[in-house]
Design a protein around this motif. Structure first.
Motif, PDB file in Angstrom:
ATOM      1  N   GLU A 192       0.822  -0.927   0.002  1.00  9.68           N
ATOM      2  CA  GLU A 192      -0.056  -0.022   0.146  1.00  9.68           C
ATOM      3  C   GLU A 192       1.006   1.235  -0.107  1.00  9.68           C
ATOM      4  N   TYR A 193       0.552   2.027  -0.836  1.00  5.76           N
ATOM      5  CA  TYR A 193       1.117   3.431  -0.881  1.00  5.76           C
ATOM      6  C   TYR A 193       0.237   4.702  -1.116  1.00  5.76           C
ATOM      7  N   ILE A 194       1.200   5.750  -0.531  1.00  2.00           N
ATOM      8  CA  ILE A 194       0.134   7.245  -0.901  1.00  2.00           C
ATOM      9  C   ILE A 194       1.016   7.665  -2.287  1.00  2.00           C
ATOM     10  N   CYS A 195       0.003   8.247  -3.267  1.00  2.00           N
ATOM     11  CA  CYS A 195       0.641   8.678  -4.343  1.00  2.00           C
ATOM     12  C   CYS A 195       0.138  10.146  -4.500  1.00  2.00           C
ATOM     13  N   PHE A 196       0.991  11.313  -4.844  1.00  2.00           N
ATOM     14  CA  PHE A 196       0.753  12.516  -5.230  1.00  2.00           C
ATOM     15  C   PHE A 196       1.130  12.756  -6.560  1.00  2.00           C
ATOM     16  N   ASP A 197       0.110  13.127  -7.308  1.00 10.22           N
ATOM     17  CA  ASP A 197       0.263  13.533  -8.907  1.00 10.22           C
ATOM     18  C   ASP A 197       0.086  15.190  -8.726  1.00 10.22           C
ATOM     19  N   ILE A 198       1.223  15.758  -9.236  1.00 10.27           N
ATOM     20  CA  ILE A 198       1.206  17.277  -9.028  1.00 10.27           C
ATOM     21  C   ILE A 198       1.387  17.847 -10.269  1.00 10.27           C
ATOM     22  N   ASN A 199       0.593  18.478 -10.898  1.00 14.82           N
ATOM     23  CA  ASN A 199       1.009  19.127 -12.206  1.00 14.82           C
ATOM     24  C   ASN A 199       1.824  20.325 -11.907  1.00 14.82           C
ATOM     25  N   PRO A 200       3.048  20.245 -12.778  1.00 22.89           N
ATOM     26  CA  PRO A 200       4.109  21.168 -12.750  1.00 22.89           C
ATOM     27  C   PRO A 200       3.850  22.599 -12.449  1.00 22.89           C
ATOM     28  N   SER A 201       2.397  22.958 -13.284  1.00 20.69           N
ATOM     29  CA  SER A 201       2.315  24.582 -13.261  1.00 20.69           C
ATOM     30  C   SER A 201       1.645  24.767 -11.747  1.00 20.69           C
ATOM     31  N   PHE A 202       1.577  23.838 -10.965  1.00 21.79           N
ATOM     32  CA  PHE A 202       1.274  24.288  -9.533  1.00 21.79           C
ATOM     33  C   PHE A 202       2.227  24.851  -8.899  1.00 21.79           C
ATOM     34  N   LEU A 203       3.623  24.394  -9.310  1.00 20.84           N
ATOM     35  CA  LEU A 203       4.911  25.007  -8.601  1.00 20.84           C
ATOM     36  C   LEU A 203       5.124  26.487  -9.079  1.00 20.84           C
ATOM     37  N   SER A 204       4.751  26.663 -10.411  1.00 25.37           N
ATOM     38  CA  SER A 204       5.016  28.088 -10.750  1.00 25.37           C
ATOM     39  C   SER A 204       3.911  28.085 -11.898  1.00 25.37           C
ATOM     40  N   PRO A 205       2.673  28.794 -11.752  1.00 22.88           N
ATOM     41  CA  PRO A 205       1.844  28.885 -12.621  1.00 22.88           C
ATOM     42  C   PRO A 205       2.097  29.491 -13.931  1.00 22.88           C
ATOM     43  N   SER A 206       2.910  30.761 -13.827  1.00 26.18           N
ATOM     44  CA  SER A 206       3.605  31.440 -15.127  1.00 26.18           C
ATOM     45  C   SER A 206       4.664  30.845 -15.607  1.00 26.18           C
ATOM     46  N   SER A 207       4.692  30.840 -17.023  1.00 22.61           N
ATOM     47  CA  SER A 207       5.819  30.206 -17.604  1.00 22.61           C
ATOM     48  C   SER A 207       7.099  31.257 -17.840  1.00 22.61           C
ATOM     49  N   GLU A 208       6.439  32.425 -17.643  1.00 25.50           N
ATOM     50  CA  GLU A 208       7.312  33.650 -17.390  1.00 25.50           C
ATOM     51  C   GLU A 208       8.267  33.812 -16.351  1.00 25.50           C
ATOM     52  N   SER A 209       7.796  33.105 -15.262  1.00 24.16           N
ATOM     53  CA  SER A 209       8.415  33.156 -14.057  1.00 24.16           C
ATOM     54  C   SER A 209       9.759  32.347 -14.049  1.00 24.16           C
ATOM     55  N   ILE A 210      10.683  33.240 -13.301  1.00 24.47           N
ATOM     56  CA  ILE A 210      12.069  32.609 -13.455  1.00 24.47           C
ATOM     57  C   ILE A 210      12.029  31.272 -12.499  1.00 24.47           C
ATOM     58  N   ILE A 211      11.195  31.061 -11.463  1.00 18.94           N
ATOM     59  CA  ILE A 211      11.018  29.923 -10.909  1.00 18.94           C
ATOM     60  C   ILE A 211      10.566  28.769 -11.810  1.00 18.94           C
ATOM     61  N   TYR A 212       9.767  29.072 -12.991  1.00 16.58           N
ATOM     62  CA  TYR A 212       9.426  28.082 -13.875  1.00 16.58           C
ATOM     63  C   TYR A 212      10.769  27.754 -14.848  1.00 16.58           C
ATOM     64  N   GLN A 213      11.160  28.934 -15.376  1.00 13.72           N
ATOM     65  CA  GLN A 213      12.307  28.830 -16.154  1.00 13.72           C
ATOM     66  C   GLN A 213      13.464  28.374 -15.561  1.00 13.72           C
ATOM     67  N   LYS A 214      13.838  28.484 -14.389  1.00 13.02           N
ATOM     68  CA  LYS A 214      15.212  28.066 -13.985  1.00 13.02           C
ATOM     69  C   LYS A 214      15.091  26.797 -13.071  1.00 13.02           C
TER      70      LYS A 214
END
Length: 303
Positions: free
Chosen positions: A94-116
């Protein structure tokens, strides 16, 4: 919540909606024996995935590698990587699974967080998977964070989304800072091999109702029959025909659960030339006959 039967497209992409656009996170507690197949079949998705094993030992196949993850440990699986999960021994897992869209970490593709820190990692996925062990301090912190994330998600008290977001940013920071080679160039061989297995499996999914030969599968990826067998076994841990039979069985399960077709009609519909052969293979894979399985599903829906 558990997904009992993962729905995938012909190229193995999972089509389950993980969360929603406003909060694109799916959290699942999975008991492998309760999956309709008894395991999680090979698939991929855009979401990154974190897993925390609660019981037993789970064998995760990710791209060309196999990882054995024991109780209290975990694994990170990168975006778009082919993966599957099975119980490693006779004990249920048995395990717990977390599926996370990368956009949640940085909603804007223009953000340095997303780009870097996001886009390079998921694009140059030389790190297709990272095991998380209690014996490694920074990984053990992530495992504790995953446990906290599940509690937050389950209780859903006011502010839980903010709390989960803060924890996931801390987890992601730990992942990228402990894998400094993530911006190296894409491994061309790994990319080619992933595309090749997707072509073979897509061919099987599109033609499983018909007679399929080893030469047909090999031609779909422009390889020889011997290379097809070797490569398919390496990537999926099964032969092309074992996979074909398993896929036909899985498709028949859907018909047994959702249609009134007879066993004979279902056997013909999914590509078995013989009803007795279909029953034999079905029993080998599920420990039920098709009739027993249909009766079992009916009894569950009535309870």
């Amino acid at each position: 919540m558990q997904v009992f039967d993962i729905q995938i497209t012909n190229d193995l992409q999972e089509i389950t909606a993980h969360g929603n656009p406003s909060f694109p996170i799916g959290v699942y507690k999975t008991l492998l024996s309760r999956n309709v197949h008894g395991y999680v079949p090979l698939h991929w998705h855009d979401e990154i995935q974190f897993v925390l094993v609660l019981k037993g030992c789970v064998s995760f196949s990710v791209n060309q590698s196999t990882y054995y993850v024991e109780e209290k440990n975990g694994i990170f699986i990168n975006s778009s990587c082919l993966h599957s999960a099975r119980t490693y021994n006779s004990e249920d897992s048995e395990y717990i699974c977390f599926d996370i869209n990368p956009s949640f970490l940085s909603p804007s593709s223009e953000s340095i967080i997303y780009q870097k820190y996001v886009e390079p990692f998921i694009r140059y996925n030389s790190n297709s998977a990272i095991t998380l062990s209690t014996s490694v301090p920074w990984q053990n912190i992530i495992l504790d964070d995953l446990d906290n994330l599940f509690e937050l998600y389950t209780k859903r008290e006011f502010g839980f989304e903010l709390n989960m977001y803060a924890i996931l940013l801390r987890v992601w920071h730990s992942i990228v800072t402990h894998t400094p080679d993530y911006i190296t160039e894409v491994d061309a061989n790994a990319f080619t091999e992933n595309q090749r297995i997707k072509q073979m499996i897509s061919f099987i999914h599109q033609n499983y109702k018909q007679k399929v030969t080893l030469e047909d599968i090999a031609k779909s990826a422009n390889v020889s029959r011997s290379e097809c067998c070797r490569f398919f076994k390496q990537m999926t841990k099964s032969t092309p025909f074992e996979y074909l039979i398993s896929y036909r069985i899985n498709q028949s399960i859907l018909l047994l659960r959702k249609s009134s077709m007879s066993i004979t009609e279902i056997a013909d519909e999914v590509g078995f030339g013989s009803v007795s052969y279909y029953i034999e293979k079905f029993r080998n894979q599920t420990n039920y006959t098709p009739k027993e399985f249909r009766n079992y599903c009916t009894s569950l829906s009535e309870n």
